[in-house]
Design a protein around this motif. Sequence first.
Motif, PDB file in Angstrom:
ATOM      1  N   THR A   1      36.282 -29.031 -14.981  1.00 38.78           N
ATOM      2  CA  THR A   1      36.173 -29.622 -16.322  1.00 38.78           C
ATOM      3  C   THR A   1      35.395 -30.929 -16.293  1.00 38.78           C
ATOM      4  O   THR A   1      35.345 -31.613 -15.270  1.00 38.78           O
ATOM      5  CB  THR A   1      37.570 -29.961 -16.882  1.00 38.78           C
ATOM      6  OG1 THR A   1      38.172 -30.909 -16.005  1.00 38.78           O
ATOM      7  CG2 THR A   1      38.442 -28.735 -17.029  1.00 38.78           C
ATOM      8  N   PRO A   2      34.830 -31.266 -17.437  1.00 41.33           N
ATOM      9  CA  PRO A   2      34.220 -32.590 -17.573  1.00 41.33           C
ATOM     10  C   PRO A   2      35.232 -33.705 -17.306  1.00 41.33           C
ATOM     11  O   PRO A   2      34.858 -34.797 -16.877  1.00 41.33           O
ATOM     12  CB  PRO A   2      33.758 -32.610 -19.036  1.00 41.33           C
ATOM     13  CG  PRO A   2      33.576 -31.170 -19.393  1.00 41.33           C
ATOM     14  CD  PRO A   2      34.645 -30.446 -18.639  1.00 41.33           C
ATOM     15  N   TYR A   3      36.491 -33.420 -17.553  1.00 42.08           N
ATOM     16  CA  TYR A   3      37.543 -34.396 -17.306  1.00 42.08           C
ATOM     17  C   TYR A   3      37.579 -34.763 -15.833  1.00 42.08           C
ATOM     18  O   TYR A   3      37.546 -35.938 -15.459  1.00 42.08           O
ATOM     19  CB  TYR A   3      38.882 -33.800 -17.751  1.00 42.08           C
ATOM     20  CG  TYR A   3      40.099 -34.635 -17.453  1.00 42.08           C
ATOM     21  CD1 TYR A   3      40.410 -35.759 -18.208  1.00 42.08           C
ATOM     22  CD2 TYR A   3      40.957 -34.292 -16.405  1.00 42.08           C
ATOM     23  CE1 TYR A   3      41.537 -36.522 -17.941  1.00 42.08           C
ATOM     24  CE2 TYR A   3      42.091 -35.046 -16.134  1.00 42.08           C
ATOM     25  CZ  TYR A   3      42.376 -36.155 -16.900  1.00 42.08           C
ATOM     26  OH  TYR A   3      43.489 -36.903 -16.639  1.00 42.08           O
ATOM     27  N   MET A   4      37.615 -33.769 -14.975  1.00 39.10           N
ATOM     28  CA  MET A   4      37.642 -34.031 -13.525  1.00 39.10           C
ATOM     29  C   MET A   4      36.303 -34.594 -13.081  1.00 39.10           C
ATOM     30  O   MET A   4      36.252 -35.482 -12.225  1.00 39.10           O
ATOM     31  CB  MET A   4      37.976 -32.727 -12.789  1.00 39.10           C
ATOM     32  CG  MET A   4      38.294 -32.940 -11.301  1.00 39.10           C
ATOM     33  SD  MET A   4      39.731 -34.014 -11.056  1.00 39.10           S
ATOM     34  CE  MET A   4      39.075 -35.196  -9.878  1.00 39.10           C
ATOM     35  N   MET A   5      35.235 -34.099 -13.687  1.00 37.98           N
ATOM     36  CA  MET A   5      33.907 -34.585 -13.304  1.00 37.98           C
ATOM     37  C   MET A   5      33.751 -36.062 -13.631  1.00 37.98           C
ATOM     38  O   MET A   5      33.119 -36.803 -12.879  1.00 37.98           O
ATOM     39  CB  MET A   5      32.816 -33.765 -14.015  1.00 37.98           C
ATOM     40  CG  MET A   5      32.548 -32.421 -13.368  1.00 37.98           C
ATOM     41  SD  MET A   5      32.089 -32.518 -11.607  1.00 37.98           S
ATOM     42  CE  MET A   5      30.461 -33.288 -11.717  1.00 37.98           C
ATOM     43  N   HIS A   6      34.328 -36.490 -14.736  1.00 37.46           N
ATOM     44  CA  HIS A   6      34.274 -37.914 -15.066  1.00 37.46           C
ATOM     45  C   HIS A   6      34.825 -38.744 -13.925  1.00 37.46           C
ATOM     46  O   HIS A   6      34.245 -39.768 -13.529  1.00 37.46           O
ATOM     47  CB  HIS A   6      35.082 -38.209 -16.335  1.00 37.46           C
ATOM     48  CG  HIS A   6      35.471 -39.649 -16.441  1.00 37.46           C
ATOM     49  ND1 HIS A   6      34.615 -40.624 -16.922  1.00 37.46           N
ATOM     50  CD2 HIS A   6      36.618 -40.316 -16.074  1.00 37.46           C
ATOM     51  CE1 HIS A   6      35.206 -41.798 -16.865  1.00 37.46           C
ATOM     52  NE2 HIS A   6      36.422 -41.656 -16.364  1.00 37.46           N
ATOM     53  N   HIS A   7      35.960 -38.305 -13.379  1.00 41.46           N
ATOM     54  CA  HIS A   7      36.587 -39.094 -12.318  1.00 41.46           C
ATOM     55  C   HIS A   7      35.753 -39.086 -11.045  1.00 41.46           C
ATOM     56  O   HIS A   7      35.691 -40.084 -10.323  1.00 41.46           O
ATOM     57  CB  HIS A   7      38.015 -38.584 -12.095  1.00 41.46           C
ATOM     58  CG  HIS A   7      38.894 -38.837 -13.298  1.00 41.46           C
ATOM     59  ND1 HIS A   7      39.296 -37.846 -14.144  1.00 41.46           N
ATOM     60  CD2 HIS A   7      39.368 -39.999 -13.825  1.00 41.46           C
ATOM     61  CE1 HIS A   7      40.012 -38.367 -15.136  1.00 41.46           C
ATOM     62  NE2 HIS A   7      40.067 -39.677 -14.965  1.00 41.46           N
ATOM     63  N   LEU A   8      35.086 -37.958 -10.810  1.00 34.23           N
ATOM     64  CA  LEU A   8      34.174 -37.913  -9.663  1.00 34.23           C
ATOM     65  C   LEU A   8      33.034 -38.916  -9.839  1.00 34.23           C
ATOM     66  O   LEU A   8      32.708 -39.684  -8.918  1.00 34.23           O
ATOM     67  CB  LEU A   8      33.614 -36.492  -9.496  1.00 34.23           C
ATOM     68  CG  LEU A   8      32.439 -36.343  -8.512  1.00 34.23           C
ATOM     69  CD1 LEU A   8      32.854 -36.764  -7.094  1.00 34.23           C
ATOM     70  CD2 LEU A   8      31.923 -34.903  -8.500  1.00 34.23           C
ATOM     71  N   ILE A   9      32.433 -38.927 -11.026  1.00 31.93           N
ATOM     72  CA  ILE A   9      31.293 -39.826 -11.254  1.00 31.93           C
ATOM     73  C   ILE A   9      31.736 -41.293 -11.122  1.00 31.93           C
ATOM     74  O   ILE A   9      31.077 -42.109 -10.465  1.00 31.93           O
ATOM     75  CB  ILE A   9      30.673 -39.608 -12.663  1.00 31.93           C
ATOM     76  CG1 ILE A   9      30.302 -38.125 -12.892  1.00 31.93           C
ATOM     77  CG2 ILE A   9      29.468 -40.525 -12.874  1.00 31.93           C
ATOM     78  CD1 ILE A   9      29.283 -37.554 -11.975  1.00 31.93           C
ATOM     79  N   GLU A  10      32.871 -41.607 -11.741  1.00 31.98           N
ATOM     80  CA  GLU A  10      33.314 -43.010 -11.669  1.00 31.98           C
ATOM     81  C   GLU A  10      33.667 -43.389 -10.229  1.00 31.98           C
ATOM     82  O   GLU A  10      33.411 -44.500  -9.785  1.00 31.98           O
ATOM     83  CB  GLU A  10      34.497 -43.264 -12.616  1.00 31.98           C
ATOM     84  CG  GLU A  10      34.803 -44.761 -12.717  1.00 31.98           C
ATOM     85  CD  GLU A  10      35.537 -45.171 -13.986  1.00 31.98           C
ATOM     86  OE1 GLU A  10      36.381 -44.389 -14.455  1.00 31.98           O
ATOM     87  OE2 GLU A  10      35.243 -46.266 -14.518  1.00 31.98           O
ATOM     88  N   ALA A  11      34.252 -42.420  -9.499  1.00 28.54           N
ATOM     89  CA  ALA A  11      34.577 -42.692  -8.090  1.00 28.54           C
ATOM     90  C   ALA A  11      33.300 -42.979  -7.297  1.00 28.54           C
ATOM     91  O   ALA A  11      33.254 -43.908  -6.471  1.00 28.54           O
ATOM     92  CB  ALA A  11      35.330 -41.505  -7.497  1.00 28.54           C
ATOM     93  N   LEU A  12      32.260 -42.183  -7.559  1.00 26.40           N
ATOM     94  CA  LEU A  12      30.972 -42.406  -6.870  1.00 26.40           C
ATOM     95  C   LEU A  12      30.437 -43.803  -7.167  1.00 26.40           C
ATOM     96  O   LEU A  12      29.973 -44.512  -6.266  1.00 26.40           O
ATOM     97  CB  LEU A  12      29.951 -41.347  -7.321  1.00 26.40           C
ATOM     98  CG  LEU A  12      30.071 -39.970  -6.664  1.00 26.40           C
ATOM     99  CD1 LEU A  12      29.192 -38.955  -7.394  1.00 26.40           C
ATOM    100  CD2 LEU A  12      29.682 -40.039  -5.170  1.00 26.40           C
ATOM    101  N   ILE A  13      30.509 -44.182  -8.428  1.00 24.87           N
ATOM    102  CA  ILE A  13      30.000 -45.505  -8.816  1.00 24.87           C
ATOM    103  C   ILE A  13      30.803 -46.602  -8.122  1.00 24.87           C
ATOM    104  O   ILE A  13      30.236 -47.533  -7.522  1.00 24.87           O
ATOM    105  CB  ILE A  13      30.060 -45.688 -10.349  1.00 24.87           C
ATOM    106  CG1 ILE A  13      29.114 -44.689 -11.034  1.00 24.87           C
ATOM    107  CG2 ILE A  13      29.709 -47.122 -10.734  1.00 24.87           C
ATOM    108  CD1 ILE A  13      29.282 -44.607 -12.544  1.00 24.87           C
ATOM    109  N   LEU A  14      32.128 -46.470  -8.164  1.00 26.75           N
ATOM    110  CA  LEU A  14      32.976 -47.513  -7.579  1.00 26.75           C
ATOM    111  C   LEU A  14      32.806 -47.581  -6.066  1.00 26.75           C
ATOM    112  O   LEU A  14      33.000 -48.626  -5.448  1.00 26.75           O
ATOM    113  CB  LEU A  14      34.442 -47.270  -7.951  1.00 26.75           C
ATOM    114  CG  LEU A  14      34.729 -47.428  -9.446  1.00 26.75           C
ATOM    115  CD1 LEU A  14      36.177 -47.090  -9.757  1.00 26.75           C
ATOM    116  CD2 LEU A  14      34.407 -48.851  -9.921  1.00 26.75           C
ATOM    117  N   ALA A  15      32.423 -46.439  -5.465  1.00 28.10           N
ATOM    118  CA  ALA A  15      32.179 -46.423  -4.016  1.00 28.10           C
ATOM    119  C   ALA A  15      30.756 -46.880  -3.698  1.00 28.10           C
ATOM    120  O   ALA A  15      30.340 -46.842  -2.540  1.00 28.10           O
ATOM    121  CB  ALA A  15      32.419 -45.026  -3.473  1.00 28.10           C
TER     122      ALA A  15
END
Lengths: 522, 522
Positions: free
Chosen positions: B444-458
């Motif tokens: 879902t876009p919901y889970m994908m959002h968290h992946l993208i934000e995790a990438l940014i924060l990392a």
Amino acid sequence: MNIQRSEEQVIQVNESFARKAETLMPELFYQDIEPYRIVEAVEDPSAIHGWSMKDAGSAEELSGIVLGKGDSVILDFGDHRVGTIRFDVSPVGSPPDAPLYMKVIFAEMPVETAVPFSEYEGWISRSWLQEEHLHVDILPASVEMERRYSFRYVKLEVLDTSVKYKVSFTKAIVRTVTSADTSAAKPLQHSDPELVALDRVAMKTLEDCMQEVFEDGPKRDRRLWLGDLRLQALTNYYSFGSNDLVKRCLYLFAAYPNDKGMVSANLFIKPKVIPDDTYLFDYSLFFLSTLHDYYEATGDRNTLKELWPTAYRQVELALESVDERGVVQDLNSWWSFIDWHSELNKQAPSQGILIYALKQAERLASELETGQSQELAERIHQLEEAAIEQLWDEKQQYFVSGEQRQVSWASQVWMVLAGVLEPERSSELLNRMLDEKPGILPNTPYMMHHLIEALILAGNTERAVLEMKRYWGGMLGHGADTFWELYNPEDLSFSPYGSHLINSYCHAWSCTPTYLIRKYGL
Amino acid sequence: MNIQRSEEQVIQVNESFARKAETLMPELFYQDIEPYRIVEAVEDPSAIHGWSMKDAGSAEELSGIVLGKGDSVILDFGDHRVGTIRFDVSPVGSPPDAPLYMKVIFAEMPVETAVPFSEYEGWISRSWLQEEHLHVDILPASVEMERRYSFRYVKLEVLDTSVKYKVSFTKAIVRTVTSADTSAAKPLQHSDPELVALDRVAMKTLEDCMQEVFEDGPKRDRRLWLGDLRLQALTNYYSFGSNDLVKRCLYLFAAYPNDKGMVSANLFIKPKVIPDDTYLFDYSLFFLSTLHDYYEATGDRNTLKELWPTAYRQVELALESVDERGVVQDLNSWWSFIDWHSELNKQAPSQGILIYALKQAERLASELETGQSQELAERIHQLEEAAIEQLWDEKQQYFVSGEQRQVSWASQVWMVLAGVLEPERSSELLNRMLDEKPGILPNTPYMMHHLIEALILAGNTERAVLEMKRYWGGMLGHGADTFWELYNPEDLSFSPYGSHLINSYCHAWSCTPTYLIRKYGL
């Protein structure tokens, strides 16, 4: 005068008549009715259309019935009803996480709750099948359905809720509507309970068809047809006495003739009055006939005077169809109604109706001293002679119709009603016809009414009562709450529309037992 | 305090919070939209779900299209719309001698106009499928449909008229509704047109989900879910700035906790506010998270103070699920959401979410000087240690979840968002995961959002943009007008409900590109 043109029609609106009709808008009476019980439709080879209703609980049990996807419940409102419905619906289980999707079916007959309408393949519009699909977004809800329906049974079917909840129904209330003042009509006092039953159901049939106009049927077509109006008006004089409603309907027809002055076979009332582009030989003449009967019942000379020119114009137009032999010309088109029968030739019965109407015209002309009586009497004489010379078949001893010299009951009946034969010969003809059953038989209560009245007028009252009990009583035997549009005892599934699902089971033209019993003191 | 009891739930209503939520009811904005063109659905193997729309005429041509039984026309309103519809319908031919029976289908995607809903066999309610059956008794008519729909296309289908007439449609108007003040949100100024497009569609998605509350999806479930609310609120701070709507939603959740003080996963708003009997580990913690973000965006200390006890109570309840090893207990039930995936184990991601929320709690406790900071810091430390000791698999070099030691992207992502690892290790972990694609992928876009934000924060901003463009851009490539509830590029028909017909194609939790692009200046 206001002219309305469409591709097929030019309408000459008589605004004054239209306004008069408007002022005669009847009061409507409403009544709230609760369900009588819960029922279940069961297959039953002995029942009409193969389905009957089985008791499935008292109405009080409704609130305890929990319905999920695919479940349904059928409410029996105890008798035929015409009106709107409201009900409450509540969720059972978790908070509703999806709308309720449901179907509501309104059924005059058990079969309508049992056979899916998706199987309907008749040729008239399936829009008449009484079903609605509803989404209820917010639960609990009070659902008020806007449309008016004609039914005894209401099937509430849950198409879907969700896995988290089901629903239950409460407070199902029908608000019936009629313009018939039921307090004005007294039940028949008669020693014969069969006649009492026929009278009661006939009067209920008329009641449910009396709305802002005399409708043909509250399920279908909900329209003002001249053929139905004539019989409703006759029955009304002996029951509800809503004479102003007859007057209103006469003014409505007179207000919207075509450019030749011919009145339409039927009128659409909403959103505004529109005459249908169907014009029928017999129905146009019945404008005069209805005016004649109205004057006889009310003595309302003003209305007679005002509407006489319209009525007489129908006679003139009908006479234009008479050929040099003095016989109404036959046509290939749907030019005259007579009965719902695809094989029936309309010529001879139309000749009968023309003579029948001319005799009423003669009486009215004489009453109004219009100076047309003499001419009318001559035309009647010519037409009667032509009927005997051209349409009577000496060999078969029946009136025949059309090029194929078709024998039909309709031809004999209308010649008798027109008084073409002496009463004794009329009586002999009808009795022989009933015994021999030749040719094309009647298919509708409409045609049967004319047979019964012909029998009475020919002096065969006993046989008239017998035939009336056999025919209308037959419907009662099949559980009729109101009398039907179509009933052929030999073919219970008969429908001129390709499916009995779409037949109307409360139809004005079948309401005449009340008239026949009361007028002729049967 | 008012106690509401049902079989499954005891609700402790905080009337003061409920009243405050009521006073924060947003203004609704309406706009009338005309159809943009007429289209036809055509089979197209290259299109999503196998159907695409072909141009079939200008909107002006609608009035000239005459439709009889079985005919239909599809109106394209040019973009995704949420609102009501009205249209005029006129008869063509003879006066209508039967009602018009028609179906109206509202479609977010071309497939919804092409595949009959009768073929739907998914497990959630078909009541969400947007279709209505209408009878129109009196023609011409102005039809105003009451329900609110979510769609781009409207299919008007004539089920039946009669042999005597057909119909044509005019003046089809959609009245859109939203509580988003679109004048408050500026289009993105960016040199990358792909990002501009993602931002525009993401903002439209949020707009269409903003009603009296932040809804999850205007097609389905039209409900206030905490998981969606958190992401909508974040995006809202960078777009419409409807901060009072976030506040209203927070007060709504806080007003209806259960007897343990746990907030529900979602609320039903009508006919009155009812907390659903679904309680989810992660969603309850997101109450705190949403309050944290709200305070960060607004500095509204009063609201923070008033809602802090409710927020902190979610932390206490979540900590009760932690076992003696310091790990969130796994359960067989649907106890934590994480993502729409039937195989996904929820333990490790829930551990991550607990740590993530505790860190926000610590910040708020410190801000409010509640004296809980020290204890919170200790719990965070314990949970982080346990995450490493119990859930990190040295051999696989991934976090694992549940008894089966399942590897999922959700586990890695939430551990990164929780800050369990050093940024460098986080970055290495996510990159490796994206390269190796192990275990359970996002659905879902919901889970994908968290992946993208995790990438940014990392610190992997470049890869974050790439993945965002690949994923949300993929939807754009399939013609998305708004972003979808569900999108798996490897399985375009994916639906957790058994049919993509019922999927929502404008879903709040997919609106975050606007947040991600604008917050992190991508």
